[in-house]
Design an enzyme around this catalytic site. Structure first.
Site, PDB file in Angstrom:
ATOM      1  N   CYS A 119       0.833  -1.195   0.000  1.00 51.68           N
ATOM      2  CA  CYS A 119       0.000   0.000   0.000  1.00 51.68           C
ATOM      3  C   CYS A 119       0.873   1.252   0.000  1.00 51.68           C
ATOM      4  CB  CYS A 119      -0.928  -0.007   1.214  1.00 51.68           C
ATOM      5  SG  CYS A 119      -2.160   1.320   1.204  1.00 51.68           S
ATOM      6  N   CYS A 120       1.879   1.272   0.862  1.00 53.15           N
ATOM      7  CA  CYS A 120       2.793   2.421   0.912  1.00 53.15           C
ATOM      8  C   CYS A 120       3.598   2.533  -0.384  1.00 53.15           C
ATOM      9  CB  CYS A 120       3.746   2.296   2.093  1.00 53.15           C
ATOM     10  SG  CYS A 120       2.982   2.607   3.706  1.00 53.15           S
TER      11      CYS A 120
ATOM     12  N   CYS B 267      -1.603   8.571   6.611  1.00 56.51           N
ATOM     13  CA  CYS B 267      -2.921   8.246   6.065  1.00 56.51           C
ATOM     14  C   CYS B 267      -3.859   7.841   7.210  1.00 56.51           C
ATOM     15  CB  CYS B 267      -2.812   7.103   5.067  1.00 56.51           C
ATOM     16  SG  CYS B 267      -1.822   7.504   3.613  1.00 56.51           S
TER      17      CYS B 267
ATOM     18  N   CYS C  48      -4.057   4.189   8.848  1.00 50.81           N
ATOM     19  CA  CYS C  48      -2.886   3.666   9.561  1.00 50.81           C
ATOM     20  C   CYS C  48      -2.339   4.639  10.598  1.00 50.81           C
ATOM     21  CB  CYS C  48      -1.794   3.300   8.556  1.00 50.81           C
ATOM     22  SG  CYS C  48      -2.267   1.993   7.401  1.00 50.81           S
TER      23      CYS C  48
ATOM     24  N   CYS D 249       7.224   4.370   6.116  1.00 51.11           N
ATOM     25  CA  CYS D 249       6.424   4.048   4.928  1.00 51.11           C
ATOM     26  C   CYS D 249       7.306   3.625   3.759  1.00 51.11           C
ATOM     27  CB  CYS D 249       5.570   5.243   4.522  1.00 51.11           C
ATOM     28  SG  CYS D 249       6.496   6.699   3.994  1.00 51.11           S
TER      29      CYS D 249
END
Length: 254
Positions: free
Chosen positions: A132-133, A213, A216, A239
């Site tokens: 995702c990062c 974000c 998280c 991240c």
């Protein structure tokens, strides 16, 4: 160019060697106050590949941006719009930029086709935070800094164990990452914010002391490590935009 600001004379090929250049810059300027580091770096790199700042407009962003605005309010300031920021952060970005007169905010987003393929429902963070990062931050970060030879971050050595030995100037592939606040303490940050009456991200008042974000990021209890609210319950502490993986994305031809 090699002798500007007393920088040890470097041949043209040495200016192309980021590791040697970072070492020379640290030796000559790494001990200077943050304001002087920013001013010198803007002067050195403005016509030697270009320079920008990267900001998350998070809990500690205002101090570096204030220093950057003093040096050059038109300096590009890249913001990674991951698509999963708090609304408060997006509002704060616009308000703080207006406060400081920053006139060149560059918004960089993940690639639509990659998000559609890898995270169509926006829940990838639940199963694979690293991926995702990677798609929402690391790859966009590489595109954000690719046009420049150097960029500023607001990172500090006291923020995480992964940053404890962080130099002021460091090579990232063929580019130079500059951390003018590397030596700052929590007190330094707070004192600067108060002295210059800088606007704070409103989420700080609710215990969000390290803001990323929204899926998280959680509030931090008094006395806890400020970064404990990032990826709570996971071993993850970064991240990836400040780690070696960025070098892989940022190839010399980027």
């Amino acid at each position: 160019m090699g002798t500007r600001h007393g920088l040890p004379d470097l041949a043209a090929d040495e200016w192309k060697d980021a590791e040697r250049l970072a070492a020379a810059l640290n030796e000559r300027f790494g001990h200077l106050p943050a304001r002087e580091i920013v001013a010198v770096a803007v002067d050195l790199f403005r016509e030697a590949g270009g320079i920008a700042a990267i900001s998350s407009f998070g809990a500690d962003s205002a101090a570096l941006l204030h220093i950057v605005a003093e040096a050059d309010p038109a300096l590009p300031v890249a913001f990674l719009d991951t698509g999963q920021h708090f609304g408060e952060t997006l509002d704060y970005r616009d308000q703080l930029a207006a406060d400081l007169g920053l006139s060149n905010i560059v918004i960089v987003k993940p690639r639509d086709e990659v998000v559609a393929a890898d995270d169509p429902d926006g829940v990838l963070h639940r199963s694979n935070t690293d991926r995702c990062c990677a798609i929402r931050k690391v790859e966009p970060m590489a595109r954000a800094v690719a046009p420049y030879r150097a960029w500023f971050t607001g990172r500090k050595r006291n923020q995480a164990s992964t940053r404890a030995a962080m130099p002021v100037f460091e090579a990232v592939g063929p580019r130079i990452r500059i951390n003018p606040l590397a030596r700052w303490t929590t007190h330094d940050q707070a004192a600067y914010m108060e002295k210059h009456a800088l606007r704070q991200n409103p989420l700080v008042a609710f215990g969000y002391l390290s803001i990323g974000c929204f899926p998280c990021t959680t509030p931090v209890q008094p006395g806890e490590d400020p970064r404990s609210g990032r990826w709570s319950g996971k071993a993850k502490t970064e991240c990836g935009i400040h780690l070696g993986g960025l070098e892989t994305v940022l190839s010399p031809s980027a």
